[in-house]
Design a protein around this motif. Structure first.
Motif, PDB file in Angstrom:
ATOM      1  N   THR A 128       0.771  -1.176   0.116  1.00 22.87           N
ATOM      2  CA  THR A 128       0.096   0.010   0.000  1.00 22.87           C
ATOM      3  C   THR A 128       0.790   1.421   0.034  1.00 22.87           C
ATOM      4  O   THR A 128       0.282   2.523  -0.110  1.00 22.87           O
ATOM      5  CB  THR A 128      -1.165  -0.138   1.189  1.00 22.87           C
ATOM      6  N   GLY A 129       2.193   1.256   0.207  1.00 26.26           N
ATOM      7  CA  GLY A 129       2.951   2.536   0.096  1.00 26.26           C
ATOM      8  C   GLY A 129       3.502   2.665  -1.202  1.00 26.26           C
ATOM      9  O   GLY A 129       4.302   3.792  -1.448  1.00 26.26           O
ATOM     10  N   LEU A 130       3.189   1.717  -2.382  1.00 28.58           N
ATOM     11  CA  LEU A 130       3.721   1.972  -3.686  1.00 28.58           C
ATOM     12  C   LEU A 130       3.088   3.380  -4.180  1.00 28.58           C
ATOM     13  O   LEU A 130       2.091   3.912  -4.117  1.00 28.58           O
ATOM     14  CB  LEU A 130       3.256   1.064  -4.373  1.00 28.58           C
ATOM     15  N   THR A 131       4.142   4.084  -4.706  1.00 23.38           N
ATOM     16  CA  THR A 131       3.883   5.417  -5.446  1.00 23.38           C
ATOM     17  C   THR A 131       4.288   5.134  -6.925  1.00 23.38           C
ATOM     18  O   THR A 131       3.792   6.101  -7.737  1.00 23.38           O
ATOM     19  CB  THR A 131       4.864   6.490  -5.006  1.00 23.38           C
ATOM     20  N   LYS A 132       4.877   4.114  -7.452  1.00 26.88           N
ATOM     21  CA  LYS A 132       5.201   3.958  -8.967  1.00 26.88           C
ATOM     22  C   LYS A 132       5.329   2.397  -9.277  1.00 26.88           C
ATOM     23  O   LYS A 132       5.707   1.651  -8.437  1.00 26.88           O
ATOM     24  CB  LYS A 132       6.624   4.622  -9.104  1.00 26.88           C
ATOM     25  N   ILE A 133       4.709   2.030 -10.136  1.00 29.60           N
ATOM     26  CA  ILE A 133       4.620   0.658 -10.476  1.00 29.60           C
ATOM     27  C   ILE A 133       4.706   0.715 -12.239  1.00 29.60           C
ATOM     28  O   ILE A 133       4.026   1.556 -12.945  1.00 29.60           O
ATOM     29  CB  ILE A 133       3.538  -0.021 -10.013  1.00 29.60           C
ATOM     30  N   ASN A 134       5.628  -0.175 -12.719  1.00 27.44           N
ATOM     31  CA  ASN A 134       5.843  -0.201 -14.280  1.00 27.44           C
ATOM     32  C   ASN A 134       5.716  -2.077 -14.642  1.00 27.44           C
ATOM     33  O   ASN A 134       6.497  -2.518 -14.183  1.00 27.44           O
ATOM     34  CB  ASN A 134       7.153   0.347 -14.761  1.00 27.44           C
ATOM     35  N   LEU A 135       4.597  -2.045 -15.219  1.00 24.26           N
ATOM     36  CA  LEU A 135       4.546  -3.553 -15.600  1.00 24.26           C
ATOM     37  C   LEU A 135       4.003  -3.542 -17.050  1.00 24.26           C
ATOM     38  O   LEU A 135       3.586  -4.617 -17.473  1.00 24.26           O
ATOM     39  CB  LEU A 135       3.068  -4.388 -14.925  1.00 24.26           C
ATOM     40  N   SER A 136       4.577  -2.385 -17.710  1.00 24.29           N
ATOM     41  CA  SER A 136       4.326  -2.356 -19.169  1.00 24.29           C
ATOM     42  C   SER A 136       5.415  -3.577 -20.013  1.00 24.29           C
ATOM     43  O   SER A 136       5.996  -4.254 -19.636  1.00 24.29           O
ATOM     44  CB  SER A 136       4.771  -1.061 -19.812  1.00 24.29           C
ATOM     45  N   GLY A 137       4.683  -3.774 -21.333  1.00 25.29           N
ATOM     46  CA  GLY A 137       5.496  -4.792 -22.067  1.00 25.29           C
ATOM     47  C   GLY A 137       5.445  -6.193 -21.647  1.00 25.29           C
ATOM     48  O   GLY A 137       6.414  -7.050 -21.807  1.00 25.29           O
ATOM     49  N   ASN A 138       4.329  -6.614 -21.182  1.00 33.45           N
ATOM     50  CA  ASN A 138       4.095  -8.072 -20.670  1.00 33.45           C
ATOM     51  C   ASN A 138       3.100  -8.749 -21.558  1.00 33.45           C
ATOM     52  O   ASN A 138       2.734  -8.190 -22.383  1.00 33.45           O
ATOM     53  CB  ASN A 138       4.111  -8.086 -19.128  1.00 33.45           C
ATOM     54  N   LYS A 139       2.656  -9.795 -20.900  1.00 28.14           N
ATOM     55  CA  LYS A 139       1.485 -10.309 -21.519  1.00 28.14           C
ATOM     56  C   LYS A 139       0.167 -10.520 -20.633  1.00 28.14           C
ATOM     57  O   LYS A 139      -0.632 -11.532 -20.587  1.00 28.14           O
ATOM     58  CB  LYS A 139       1.791 -11.929 -21.808  1.00 28.14           C
ATOM     59  N   LEU A 140       0.029  -9.546 -19.730  1.00 25.52           N
ATOM     60  CA  LEU A 140      -0.982  -9.432 -18.826  1.00 25.52           C
ATOM     61  C   LEU A 140      -2.321  -9.396 -19.470  1.00 25.52           C
ATOM     62  O   LEU A 140      -2.656  -8.715 -20.263  1.00 25.52           O
ATOM     63  CB  LEU A 140      -1.000  -8.281 -17.741  1.00 25.52           C
ATOM     64  N   THR A 141      -3.481 -10.052 -19.311  1.00 26.26           N
ATOM     65  CA  THR A 141      -4.786  -9.899 -19.556  1.00 26.26           C
ATOM     66  C   THR A 141      -5.566  -9.350 -18.574  1.00 26.26           C
ATOM     67  O   THR A 141      -6.692  -8.751 -19.014  1.00 26.26           O
ATOM     68  CB  THR A 141      -5.317 -11.194 -20.058  1.00 26.26           C
ATOM     69  N   SER A 142      -5.262  -9.185 -17.319  1.00 30.10           N
ATOM     70  CA  SER A 142      -6.144  -8.666 -16.501  1.00 30.10           C
ATOM     71  C   SER A 142      -4.978  -8.018 -15.261  1.00 30.10           C
ATOM     72  O   SER A 142      -3.920  -8.462 -15.306  1.00 30.10           O
ATOM     73  CB  SER A 142      -7.098  -9.406 -15.888  1.00 30.10           C
ATOM     74  N   ILE A 143      -5.750  -7.312 -14.477  1.00 28.57           N
ATOM     75  CA  ILE A 143      -5.122  -7.136 -13.063  1.00 28.57           C
ATOM     76  C   ILE A 143      -6.049  -7.401 -11.922  1.00 28.57           C
ATOM     77  O   ILE A 143      -7.292  -7.060 -12.023  1.00 28.57           O
ATOM     78  CB  ILE A 143      -4.456  -5.370 -12.967  1.00 28.57           C
ATOM     79  N   PRO A 144      -5.484  -7.716 -10.768  1.00 28.41           N
ATOM     80  CA  PRO A 144      -6.325  -8.086  -9.804  1.00 28.41           C
ATOM     81  C   PRO A 144      -7.198  -7.042  -9.025  1.00 28.41           C
ATOM     82  O   PRO A 144      -6.748  -5.707  -9.032  1.00 28.41           O
ATOM     83  CB  PRO A 144      -5.454  -8.666  -8.590  1.00 28.41           C
ATOM     84  N   PRO A 145      -8.282  -7.390  -8.443  1.00 29.32           N
ATOM     85  CA  PRO A 145      -9.101  -6.282  -7.550  1.00 29.32           C
ATOM     86  C   PRO A 145      -8.330  -5.519  -6.607  1.00 29.32           C
ATOM     87  O   PRO A 145      -8.434  -4.388  -6.361  1.00 29.32           O
ATOM     88  CB  PRO A 145     -10.295  -7.080  -7.326  1.00 29.32           C
ATOM     89  N   SER A 146      -7.502  -6.307  -6.047  1.00 27.47           N
ATOM     90  CA  SER A 146      -6.756  -5.549  -5.163  1.00 27.47           C
ATOM     91  C   SER A 146      -5.524  -4.554  -5.501  1.00 27.47           C
ATOM     92  O   SER A 146      -5.289  -3.729  -4.732  1.00 27.47           O
ATOM     93  CB  SER A 146      -5.654  -7.012  -4.357  1.00 27.47           C
ATOM     94  N   PHE A 147      -5.298  -4.457  -6.797  1.00 22.25           N
ATOM     95  CA  PHE A 147      -4.709  -3.437  -7.312  1.00 22.25           C
ATOM     96  C   PHE A 147      -5.425  -1.958  -6.816  1.00 22.25           C
ATOM     97  O   PHE A 147      -4.556  -0.776  -6.462  1.00 22.25           O
ATOM     98  CB  PHE A 147      -4.831  -3.248  -8.669  1.00 22.25           C
ATOM     99  N   GLY A 148      -6.540  -1.775  -6.608  1.00 18.59           N
ATOM    100  CA  GLY A 148      -7.339  -0.647  -6.032  1.00 18.59           C
ATOM    101  C   GLY A 148      -7.025  -0.286  -4.773  1.00 18.59           C
ATOM    102  O   GLY A 148      -7.201   0.780  -4.296  1.00 18.59           O
ATOM    103  N   ASN A 149      -6.126  -1.138  -3.855  1.00 16.02           N
ATOM    104  CA  ASN A 149      -5.674  -0.825  -2.489  1.00 16.02           C
ATOM    105  C   ASN A 149      -4.434  -0.030  -2.523  1.00 16.02           C
ATOM    106  O   ASN A 149      -4.093   0.481  -1.535  1.00 16.02           O
ATOM    107  CB  ASN A 149      -5.484  -2.062  -1.665  1.00 16.02           C
ATOM    108  N   LEU A 150      -3.963   0.346  -3.826  1.00 16.21           N
ATOM    109  CA  LEU A 150      -2.711   0.970  -3.807  1.00 16.21           C
ATOM    110  C   LEU A 150      -2.896   2.640  -3.830  1.00 16.21           C
ATOM    111  O   LEU A 150      -2.911   3.172  -4.715  1.00 16.21           O
ATOM    112  CB  LEU A 150      -1.845   0.798  -5.157  1.00 16.21           C
ATOM    113  N   SER A 151      -3.400   3.015  -2.542  1.00 13.46           N
ATOM    114  CA  SER A 151      -4.180   4.383  -2.367  1.00 13.46           C
ATOM    115  C   SER A 151      -2.936   5.613  -2.665  1.00 13.46           C
ATOM    116  O   SER A 151      -3.400   6.633  -2.791  1.00 13.46           O
ATOM    117  CB  SER A 151      -4.456   4.385  -0.983  1.00 13.46           C
TER     118      SER A 151
END
Length: 509
Positions: free
Chosen positions: A387-410
């Protein structure tokens, strides 16, 4: 303002001041009346001066003169009369135009001299007579050498000759017995003289960005070193053992041709920063790295590594770990990486990862996480625990979705998910209230969640190159603010129906 300045310098406003501050006043000429000042400090940086009047030599009490960041091309010989002068700043001028006056060598009280950024290709040998000199900066010039007599500057503590064209260092530098900092980076050096190892008080040695083919074996005897920078010397294939350098806190051996790390590295228990990036022949890190328990920053970028040793879990004080541009697979990242609970930045981009280690959920201090350009097919739900993340980079992969918990990254400010295969987003992303930049371009999205309308702090929302119908393309083309407003305005009706073109068609509740 030459005329006005002349009369002002005569007036009581300046005449008896200890500090005369004339910085950033667009002065293009210094009047002769400057010689009548009784100041201890004369500050004239960031003006348009071209010359200095000979009356400068009459400043009988001055201790500090700052002429930096002008256009000065001539120093009058009268400057040598300033017997009280302790500090002289002449950086960022045009002193190459005429030879420097040898009278600079008469400044017997001078402890600090800055001649950097002047395109100088020669220095007067008389500077070697500055017997009180402690700090000499001649960086960012065009020097191919400096006088051998400089070895007589026995009180020198700091010497900066970086960004020149030096091809060698004279052995006479052994006379600098009080030297603490030596910076000769960004030159053309191919070797270091053995005499450099006689500088017993040296704490900082920077020889980066040269062409060194070897360094003296006696380097291991420089036990006062706390900062050793050997980076970007491409011909260098070998670094001698460093086991005696027990006070070393920073070590950079980036971009060399070494096939193994120097012996004794594991004994450097005071080490805080270790930069080993861009050594593609290295391929592995020795297990004794586990003893570097004070390490806070470890850069292993670009080393063709296939395995992260389990012992990395012992580096409990590590805050920055860069593992980008290697050949790591998920099977070769040990679970012990989860012990790095103080980690603030973890960089895993450009590897061969098909999944993320679930142990990252224990890295509660993490602020920046990067795993772009891998082969990730999913993101673990545990990501939402960071929950302390300020920057995330997951570009250039093969993701088809992201989990609902992603919304916790306030606290997330920057989120980069571009160039994946994401077809659907969870409706929890309105929890990203701190987010200002969200890149979802080059995915497979047909709809943005209506909850995006709550993300009013977004300044950049890139959803280009998606087959979107919600919102429709004409709205997307107008940019972030319009997209957010449209989602907010049409949310109520949109949840009842579907979008066709620009209109909302009613549907069953």
């Amino acid at each position: 303002m030459g005329g006005n300045l002349s009369s002002e310098l005569k007036s009581s406003k300046y005449k008896k001041r200890e500090i005369v501050d004339l910085r950033k006043m667009n002065i293009d000429k210094l009047p002769p009346t400057v010689g009548a000042l009784q100041c201890k400090e004369l500050l004239l940086s960031e003006n348009d001066l071209i010359t200095i009047p000979e009356e400068i030599g009459k400043l009988s009490k001055v201790e500090i003169i700052d002429f930096s960041k002008n256009r000065i091309n001539y120093i009058p010989p009268e400057i040598g009369s300033l017997s009280t002068l302790k500090q002289l700043f002449l950086s960022n001028n045009k002193l190459f135009y005429t030879p420097l006056t040898p009278n600079l060598g008469s400044l017997k009280s001078l402890t600090r001299l800055d001649l950097s950024a002047n395109q100088l290709d020669d220095l007067p040998v008389e500077l070697s007579k500055l017997e009180a000199l402690e700090y000499l900066d001649i960086s960012d010039n065009q020097l191919q050498s400096f006088p051998l007599e400089f070895g007589k500057l026995y009180n020198l503590q700091v010497f900066n000759c970086s960004k020149n064209s030096l091809k060698s260092l004279p052995g006479e530098i052994s006379g600098w017995v009080k030297l603490q900092e030596l910076n000769v980076s960004n030159n053309q050096l191919t070797f270091l003289p053995n005499q450099i190892c006689l500088l017993g008080l040296l704490s900082t040695l920077n020889v980066g960005f040269n062409k060194l083919q070897q360094v003296p074996e006696e380097l291991s005897s420089m036990v006062s070193l706390t900062d050793l920078d050997l980076k970007v010397n491409p011909p260098l294939q070998y670094v001698p053992q460093l086991s005696n350098l027990r006070q070393l806190k920073k070590l950079s051996i980036r971009n060399l041709q070494i096939t193994h790390l120097p012996l004794g590295l594991g004994l450097l228990s005071e080490l805080i920063e270790l930069d080993i990036r861009d050594n593609p022949q290295l391929k592995e890190i020795p297990y004794d790295i586990a003893t570097l328990i004070n390490l806070q920053k470890l850069d292993l970028f670009g080393n063709n590594m296939r395995i992260v040793p389990r012992e990395i879990g012992n580096l409990i004080n590590l805050q920055h770990l860069d593992l980008r541009q290697n050949k790591l697979t998920i099977d070769n990242i040990p679970s012990e990486i989860g012990k790095l609970v103080n980690l603030k930045k973890l960089l895993l981009s450009n590897n061969l990862l098909v999944a993320l280690p679930p142990e990252i959920s224990s890295m509660k201090a993490l602020k920046e996480f990067e795993a772009s350009n891998n082969q990730l097919q999913s993101v673990p739900a545990e990501i939402g625990e960071l929950t302390g993340l300020t920057k995330i980079n997951l570009s250039g992969n093969k993701l088809t979705s992201i989990p609902p918990s992603f919304g916790n990254l306030s606290e997330l400010v920057i989120c980069d998910l571009k160039s994946n295969e994401i077809a659907e987003l969870p409706n929890t992303l309105n929890g990203l209230k701190a987010c200002t930049k969200f890149d979802l371009s080059h995915n497979m999205l047909t709809e943005l969640p209506w909850e995006f309308g709550d993300l009013t702090g977004l300044t950049i929302l890139d959803v280009g190159h998606n087959p979107l119908t919600i919102p429709p393309n004409p709205i997307v083309m107008k940019g972030t603010e319009t997209i957010i407003q449209w989602l907010k305005k049409n949310e109520k009706e949109g949840r009842k129906g579907k979008v066709s073109g620009l209109g909302i068609q009613g549907g069953d509740n």
